[in-house]
Scaffold this motif. Sequence first.
Motif, PDB file in Angstrom:
ATOM      1  N   LEU A   6     -61.804  32.208  40.121  1.00  0.00           N
ATOM      2  CA  LEU A   6     -61.918  33.658  40.108  1.00  0.00           C
ATOM      3  C   LEU A   6     -62.658  34.105  38.862  1.00  0.00           C
ATOM      4  O   LEU A   6     -62.309  33.693  37.754  1.00  0.00           O
ATOM      5  N   THR A   7     -63.642  34.914  39.058  1.00  0.00           N
ATOM      6  CA  THR A   7     -64.363  35.484  37.919  1.00  0.00           C
ATOM      7  C   THR A   7     -64.429  36.984  38.105  1.00  0.00           C
ATOM      8  O   THR A   7     -64.320  37.495  39.207  1.00  0.00           O
ATOM      9  N   GLY A   8     -64.589  37.689  37.013  1.00  0.00           N
ATOM     10  CA  GLY A   8     -64.692  39.137  37.076  1.00  0.00           C
ATOM     11  C   GLY A   8     -63.602  39.786  36.260  1.00  0.00           C
ATOM     12  O   GLY A   8     -62.872  39.146  35.516  1.00  0.00           O
ATOM     13  N   SER A   9     -63.500  41.071  36.443  1.00  0.00           N
ATOM     14  CA  SER A   9     -62.551  41.850  35.667  1.00  0.00           C
ATOM     15  C   SER A   9     -61.384  42.279  36.549  1.00  0.00           C
ATOM     16  O   SER A   9     -61.568  42.665  37.704  1.00  0.00           O
ATOM     17  N   ILE A  10     -60.206  42.218  35.980  1.00  0.00           N
ATOM     18  CA  ILE A  10     -59.041  42.712  36.715  1.00  0.00           C
ATOM     19  C   ILE A  10     -58.657  44.116  36.231  1.00  0.00           C
ATOM     20  O   ILE A  10     -57.574  44.600  36.524  1.00  0.00           O
ATOM     21  N   ALA A  11     -59.566  44.752  35.501  1.00  0.00           N
ATOM     22  CA  ALA A  11     -59.279  46.099  34.988  1.00  0.00           C
ATOM     23  C   ALA A  11     -58.960  47.096  36.105  1.00  0.00           C
ATOM     24  O   ALA A  11     -58.032  47.895  35.954  1.00  0.00           O
ATOM     25  N   PRO A  12     -59.682  47.102  37.231  1.00  0.00           N
ATOM     26  CA  PRO A  12     -59.293  48.043  38.299  1.00  0.00           C
ATOM     27  C   PRO A  12     -57.885  47.809  38.827  1.00  0.00           C
ATOM     28  O   PRO A  12     -57.176  48.761  39.153  1.00  0.00           O
ATOM     29  N   VAL A  68     -56.944  51.651  28.276  1.00  0.00           N
ATOM     30  CA  VAL A  68     -56.468  50.287  28.032  1.00  0.00           C
ATOM     31  C   VAL A  68     -57.010  49.324  29.089  1.00  0.00           C
ATOM     32  O   VAL A  68     -57.311  48.162  28.783  1.00  0.00           O
ATOM     33  N   ALA A  69     -57.169  49.803  30.312  1.00  0.00           N
ATOM     34  CA  ALA A  69     -57.642  48.931  31.371  1.00  0.00           C
ATOM     35  C   ALA A  69     -59.068  48.428  31.123  1.00  0.00           C
ATOM     36  O   ALA A  69     -59.445  47.367  31.594  1.00  0.00           O
ATOM     37  N   PHE A  70     -59.847  49.194  30.384  1.00  0.00           N
ATOM     38  CA  PHE A  70     -61.246  48.811  30.161  1.00  0.00           C
ATOM     39  C   PHE A  70     -61.503  48.240  28.773  1.00  0.00           C
ATOM     40  O   PHE A  70     -62.659  48.062  28.385  1.00  0.00           O
TER      41      PHE A  70
END
Length: 75
Positions: A6-12, A68-70
């Motif tokens: 898994l790659t990418g951001s889990i911010a959403p 905080v999410a970003f």
Amino acid sequence: MDYAELTGSIAPVAYGLATIGPAIGVGIVVGKTVESVARQPELQGRLTGLMFLGIAFTEALAFIAIAVAFIPFPS
């Protein structure tokens, strides 16, 4: 057994989970204000002002969650 990478951001996902608390809080604040006005209609003006103040503080949590999410975390 192969595992998917898994790659990418889990911010959403973090933002979505972080908004659940403020949403529940706003629902409780508004619901209790409606109950209070139903019991004592003469206090509607004061209770409405307090309700909006409570909503503002509760929604501040959602705005903090957005920030905080970003925040990028070192990997």
